[in-house]
Scaffold this active site. Structure first.
Site, PDB file in Angstrom:
ATOM      1  CG  ASN A  36      21.593   8.520  24.042  1.00 56.11           C
ATOM      2  OD1 ASN A  36      21.548   8.511  22.815  1.00 56.11           O
ATOM      3  ND2 ASN A  36      21.671   7.408  24.768  1.00 56.11           N
TER       4      ASN A  36
ATOM      5  CG  HIS B 194      26.724   8.811  29.734  1.00 52.14           C
ATOM      6  ND1 HIS B 194      25.800   9.575  30.422  1.00 52.14           N
ATOM      7  CD2 HIS B 194      26.018   7.903  29.022  1.00 52.14           C
ATOM      8  CE1 HIS B 194      24.583   9.132  30.126  1.00 52.14           C
ATOM      9  NE2 HIS B 194      24.684   8.129  29.268  1.00 52.14           N
ATOM     10  CG  MET B 195      31.600   8.412  23.887  1.00 53.27           C
ATOM     11  SD  MET B 195      33.324   8.831  23.512  1.00 53.27           S
ATOM     12  CE  MET B 195      33.117  10.465  22.833  1.00 53.27           C
ATOM     13  CG  HIS B 196      26.224   4.904  25.463  1.00 55.22           C
ATOM     14  ND1 HIS B 196      25.590   3.979  26.263  1.00 55.22           N
ATOM     15  CD2 HIS B 196      25.593   6.073  25.694  1.00 55.22           C
ATOM     16  CE1 HIS B 196      24.615   4.577  26.939  1.00 55.22           C
ATOM     17  NE2 HIS B 196      24.598   5.845  26.605  1.00 55.22           N
TER      18      HIS B 196
HETATM   19  P1  AMP Z   1      21.770   7.122  28.655  1.00 55.67           P
HETATM   20  O1  AMP Z   1      20.441   6.552  28.276  1.00 55.67           O
HETATM   21  O2  AMP Z   1      22.591   7.586  27.474  1.00 55.67           O
HETATM   22  O3  AMP Z   1      21.657   8.158  29.747  1.00 55.67           O
HETATM   23  O4  AMP Z   1      22.601   5.904  29.239  1.00 55.67           O
HETATM   24  C1  AMP Z   1      22.643   5.585  30.592  1.00 55.67           C
HETATM   25  C2  AMP Z   1      23.310   4.243  30.695  1.00 55.67           C
HETATM   26  O5  AMP Z   1      23.765   4.075  32.029  1.00 55.67           O
HETATM   27  C3  AMP Z   1      22.386   3.062  30.383  1.00 55.67           C
HETATM   28  O6  AMP Z   1      22.922   2.327  29.293  1.00 55.67           O
HETATM   29  C4  AMP Z   1      22.390   2.264  31.691  1.00 55.67           C
HETATM   30  O7  AMP Z   1      22.368   0.869  31.460  1.00 55.67           O
HETATM   31  C5  AMP Z   1      23.686   2.715  32.341  1.00 55.67           C
HETATM   32  N1  AMP Z   1      23.745   2.629  33.793  1.00 55.67           N
HETATM   33  C6  AMP Z   1      22.822   3.084  34.678  1.00 55.67           C
HETATM   34  N2  AMP Z   1      23.226   2.842  35.935  1.00 55.67           N
HETATM   35  C7  AMP Z   1      24.435   2.223  35.846  1.00 55.67           C
HETATM   36  C8  AMP Z   1      25.361   1.707  36.804  1.00 55.67           C
HETATM   37  N3  AMP Z   1      25.135   1.781  38.118  1.00 55.67           N
HETATM   38  N4  AMP Z   1      26.509   1.130  36.337  1.00 55.67           N
HETATM   39  C9  AMP Z   1      26.745   1.030  35.008  1.00 55.67           C
HETATM   40  N5  AMP Z   1      25.909   1.504  34.075  1.00 55.67           N
HETATM   41  C10 AMP Z   1      24.763   2.081  34.472  1.00 55.67           C
END
Ligand code: AMP
Length: 117
Positions: free
Chosen positions: A88, A101-103
């Site tokens: 995103n 980051h890559m999901h």
């Molecule tokens: P985005 O919307 O692409 O920025 O994704 C951010 C992601 O980070 C979301 O899916 C959150 O659930 C995840 N996230 C936020 N904080 C943490 C954390 N402390 N540990 C693991 N995942 C997290």
């Protein structure tokens, strides 16, 4: 200088996370709010806030994200059935954490790529 996010603290192991892979370039850990049975974030250790901030210098580390994604998918047992890699960017892209980051999503048949209007 870009501001650090919680992901830098996870990379440095200053706060807990379920890290499934780490090397000198990238860290992969389980998403705290999983959207699929397998939901892992693969993050460059270096802070790059968004895709808009990517430069030619980042080619090696960003290529490495895919190498690690393939390895993690194998380890998680989702490689054969397939999975989705998603990045995103910015507010319209739905980015919440400003550390690129890559999901990696898998473990079930995923829906359409974007919510239909
Ligand atoms: P985005 O919307 O692409 O920025 O994704 C951010 C992601 O980070 C979301 O899916 C959150 O659930 C995840 N996230 C936020 N904080 C943490 C954390 N402390 N540990 C693991 N995942 C997290």
């Amino acid at each position: 200088m870009a501001e650090e996010t919680i992901f830098s603290k996870i990379i440095r192991k200053e706060i807990p996370a379920d890290i499934v892979y780490q090397d000198e370039w990238v860290t992969a850990f389980r998403d705290i709010n999983p959207q699929a049975p397998t939901h892992i974030l693969i993050v460059p250790n270096k802070l790059i806030p968004t895709v808009n901030d990517v430069t030619a210098e980042d080619e090696q580390v960003l290529g490495h994200l895919f190498v690690v994604a393939a390895k993690v998918a194998q380890n998680e047992g989702v490689a054969e059935n397939g999975y989705r890699l998603l990045v995103n960017c910015g507010s319209h892209g739905g980015q919440e954490v400003y550390h690129l980051h890559m999901h990696l999503l898998g473990g079930r048949r995923l829906g359409p790529m974007v919510v239909r209007k």
